[in-house]
Design a protein around this motif. Structure first.
Motif, PDB file in Angstrom:
ATOM      1  N   ARG A   5     -23.730  -2.642 -21.106  1.00 46.11           N
ATOM      2  CA  ARG A   5     -22.719  -1.612 -21.363  1.00 46.11           C
ATOM      3  C   ARG A   5     -23.049  -0.820 -22.629  1.00 46.11           C
ATOM      4  O   ARG A   5     -22.940   0.413 -22.646  1.00 46.11           O
ATOM      5  N   GLN A   6     -23.446  -1.504 -23.680  1.00 43.64           N
ATOM      6  CA  GLN A   6     -23.800  -0.796 -24.912  1.00 43.64           C
ATOM      7  C   GLN A   6     -25.026   0.085 -24.699  1.00 43.64           C
ATOM      8  O   GLN A   6     -25.080   1.218 -25.192  1.00 43.64           O
ATOM      9  N   ASP A   7     -26.020  -0.417 -23.965  1.00 46.88           N
ATOM     10  CA  ASP A   7     -27.209   0.393 -23.681  1.00 46.88           C
ATOM     11  C   ASP A   7     -26.835   1.665 -22.926  1.00 46.88           C
ATOM     12  O   ASP A   7     -27.352   2.755 -23.218  1.00 46.88           O
ATOM     13  N   ILE A   8     -25.960   1.525 -21.926  1.00 48.67           N
ATOM     14  CA  ILE A   8     -25.559   2.671 -21.111  1.00 48.67           C
ATOM     15  C   ILE A   8     -24.871   3.721 -21.975  1.00 48.67           C
ATOM     16  O   ILE A   8     -25.033   4.934 -21.754  1.00 48.67           O
ATOM     17  N   ASN A  58     -18.376  -7.063 -23.923  1.00 49.91           N
ATOM     18  CA  ASN A  58     -18.548  -7.382 -22.497  1.00 49.91           C
ATOM     19  C   ASN A  58     -19.704  -6.551 -21.952  1.00 49.91           C
ATOM     20  O   ASN A  58     -19.543  -5.355 -21.693  1.00 49.91           O
ATOM     21  N   PRO A  59     -20.885  -7.131 -21.782  1.00 47.04           N
ATOM     22  CA  PRO A  59     -22.051  -6.334 -21.374  1.00 47.04           C
ATOM     23  C   PRO A  59     -22.030  -5.893 -19.907  1.00 47.04           C
ATOM     24  O   PRO A  59     -22.811  -5.029 -19.514  1.00 47.04           O
ATOM     25  N   ARG A  60     -21.163  -6.475 -19.093  1.00 52.60           N
ATOM     26  CA  ARG A  60     -21.161  -6.147 -17.653  1.00 52.60           C
ATOM     27  C   ARG A  60     -20.611  -4.749 -17.427  1.00 52.60           C
ATOM     28  O   ARG A  60     -19.651  -4.321 -18.055  1.00 52.60           O
ATOM     29  N   TYR A  61     -21.224  -4.050 -16.466  1.00 47.63           N
ATOM     30  CA  TYR A  61     -20.864  -2.667 -16.149  1.00 47.63           C
ATOM     31  C   TYR A  61     -20.856  -2.518 -14.633  1.00 47.63           C
ATOM     32  O   TYR A  61     -21.726  -3.050 -13.945  1.00 47.63           O
ATOM     33  N   VAL A  62     -19.873  -1.790 -14.120  1.00 48.17           N
ATOM     34  CA  VAL A  62     -19.685  -1.662 -12.673  1.00 48.17           C
ATOM     35  C   VAL A  62     -19.931  -0.233 -12.232  1.00 48.17           C
ATOM     36  O   VAL A  62     -19.561   0.723 -12.928  1.00 48.17           O
ATOM     37  N   PHE A  63     -20.543  -0.090 -11.073  1.00 52.45           N
ATOM     38  CA  PHE A  63     -20.755   1.209 -10.440  1.00 52.45           C
ATOM     39  C   PHE A  63     -19.879   1.301  -9.192  1.00 52.45           C
ATOM     40  O   PHE A  63     -19.566   0.291  -8.556  1.00 52.45           O
ATOM     41  N   PHE A  64     -19.497   2.529  -8.850  1.00 52.55           N
ATOM     42  CA  PHE A  64     -18.493   2.744  -7.810  1.00 52.55           C
ATOM     43  C   PHE A  64     -18.997   3.650  -6.694  1.00 52.55           C
ATOM     44  O   PHE A  64     -20.000   4.343  -6.830  1.00 52.55           O
ATOM     45  N   LYS A  65     -18.249   3.638  -5.600  1.00 52.85           N
ATOM     46  CA  LYS A  65     -18.394   4.611  -4.542  1.00 52.85           C
ATOM     47  C   LYS A  65     -17.015   5.199  -4.278  1.00 52.85           C
ATOM     48  O   LYS A  65     -16.001   4.536  -4.468  1.00 52.85           O
ATOM     49  N   GLU A  66     -16.994   6.464  -3.861  1.00 54.04           N
ATOM     50  CA  GLU A  66     -15.724   7.125  -3.587  1.00 54.04           C
ATOM     51  C   GLU A  66     -15.351   6.962  -2.122  1.00 54.04           C
ATOM     52  O   GLU A  66     -16.195   7.068  -1.239  1.00 54.04           O
ATOM     53  N   GLU A  67     -14.064   6.682  -1.875  1.00 52.11           N
ATOM     54  CA  GLU A  67     -13.554   6.566  -0.511  1.00 52.11           C
ATOM     55  C   GLU A  67     -12.330   7.461  -0.360  1.00 52.11           C
ATOM     56  O   GLU A  67     -11.528   7.584  -1.288  1.00 52.11           O
ATOM     57  N   PRO A  68     -12.161   8.077   0.817  1.00 52.71           N
ATOM     58  CA  PRO A  68     -10.945   8.880   1.034  1.00 52.71           C
ATOM     59  C   PRO A  68      -9.720   7.986   1.062  1.00 52.71           C
ATOM     60  O   PRO A  68      -9.809   6.789   1.336  1.00 52.71           O
ATOM     61  N   LEU A  69      -8.572   8.572   0.791  1.00 52.69           N
ATOM     62  CA  LEU A  69      -7.325   7.816   0.758  1.00 52.69           C
ATOM     63  C   LEU A  69      -6.273   8.592   1.539  1.00 52.69           C
ATOM     64  O   LEU A  69      -5.478   9.340   0.974  1.00 52.69           O
TER      65      LEU A  69
END
Length: 382
Positions: A175-178, A276-287
């Motif tokens: 996370r810090q690197d990003i 907290n070094p963990r980082y999450v990537f997402f995808k977009e979904e219609p709602l």
């Protein structure tokens, strides 16, 4: 991989510890006795010899009478039936033959549904292999946040799609690197789905693994979308609440306590986030209108139902299993039918559940504080 495999279970795990709170009953109303102390009510048809115990990799299921289930005669079962019908979209093999009847009963009364359950299902108390039937209940939710398609005007925190190089380096940048390294930022260029105002909101979204966004489009219009889990940097998760406690920076590591510390120490927000070094990537979904009435898809592959879906350890309870959940504590008193439809990397053990509270602020308040005792019964075809 589903959205919640990254989510660590309860909002309580964000904060690392939990302070109990309670509200006073109405002055003219006597409080309900805890479900665990109410006298069991014998049910018609709940007779005959009991089957043998069933063994799971992480639990033992002990057959019991329906009368053992706290609150079974009182639950509004029809509220759970939508979750059960959803499970029948991808049924476990043991339940496939019952799904036609489940669908037909979706318009039945709770009494008719209850009688069918007694006739067709056998309850089993879930225990550890050494006979411990008490466990832990926490909760999780789907954040609802304002966002913009482009950065600026206060929207400065990106939510990224997975970078093309994600699988080429394990673990990927922290996370810090990003946030700080030009080479990491270059690999995420053009990958932003939307932008948030608050980095702490983004962190909550990362931990929960899914959320709803009110997105302001470049033309000024606003639309609702869902962002779902699409991958991670494979770094270990570390609780920011635990970091605050370990640093001696607070004694109140509840979510309100964390927010209070942030308000008093805005210059240290990055230090908190980078713990907290963990980082999450997402995808977009219609709602669309139908999707908006349910949560994101859980590990079973079906949409979650607020108040009726739980995450479990699949080595204790198979996905798609109807479960009776009983929990009494300062936050909630529950005795209700739920469906095992999800999992989480911190949801481990025989008697362990994460309770899906829904979306938005109220659901988040409950999820952020719920941490109390639990008993579970699996409801298995006879």
């Amino acid at each position: 991989m589903t959205w919640n495999l990254l989510r660590l279970g309860a909002m309580a795990l964000i904060v690392g510890t939990l302070a109990a709170c309670s509200s006073a009953p109405d002055v003219d109303t006597a409080p309900e006795p805890p479900l665990s102390t109410r006298a069991p009510v014998a049910l018609p048809g709940d007779a005959g010899p009991l089957p043998p115990a069933r063994m799971q990799p992480k639990s033992r299921w002990v057959p019991v009478r329906w009368a053992e289930l706290p609150g079974f005669s009182d639950d509004a079962l029809h509220e759970a039936w939508n979750a059960w019908v959803r499970s029948c979209e991808r049924p476990a093999p043991a339940f496939q033959a019952l799904c036609g009847e489940v669908r037909q009963l979706s318009i039945a009364s709770s009494d008719e549904q209850r009688a069918w359950m007694v006739a067709r299902l056998q309850p089993y108390r879930i225990e550890t292999h050494d006979g411990q039937a008490e466990g832990l209940l926490t909760a999780y939710y789907e954040p609802l946040l304002d966002a913009a398609r482009t950065s600026g005007n206060g929207y400065q925190v990106p939510l990224y799609r997975p970078p093309a190089t994600l699988g080429q380096r394990k673990p990927w940048y922290s996370r810090q690197d990003i946030d700080t390294l030009p080479e990491a930022q270059a690999q995420l260029a053009g990958r932003a789905i939307a932008w948030l105002r608050d980095p702490v909101d983004a962190m909550v979204l990362h931990i929960q693994g899914s959320g709803r966004l009110r997105v302001q489009e470049p033309d000024g219009s606003v639309r609702m979308v869902r962002v779902a889990y699409a991958g991670s940097n494979d770094q270990p998760y570390q609780s920011v609440g635990r970091w605050l406690l370990d640093q001696g920076l607070t004694r109140d590591a509840t979510w309100p306590g964390i927010k209070a510390w942030i308000a008093a120490n805005p210059q240290r927000v990055n230090e908190l986030l980078w713990s907290n070094p963990r980082y999450v990537f997402f995808k977009e979904e219609p709602l669309d209108a139908l999707d908006a009435g349910f949560g994101p898809r859980g590990a079973q592959g079906v949409p979650l139902t607020p108040g009726r879906s739980i995450a479990v350890d699949r080595q204790s309870i198979p996905y798609g299993t109807p479960v009776w959940l009983a929990s009494s504590g300062p936050q909630v008193q529950l005795g209700r039918l739920v469906l095992a439809q999800d999992t989480g990397s911190a949801i481990l053990g025989a008697v362990r559940a994460d309770y899906f509270t829904g979306w938005g602020q109220e659901a988040g308040e409950i999820a952020g504080r719920l941490k109390q005792g639990l008993r579970l019964w699996a409801l298995w075809p006879r």
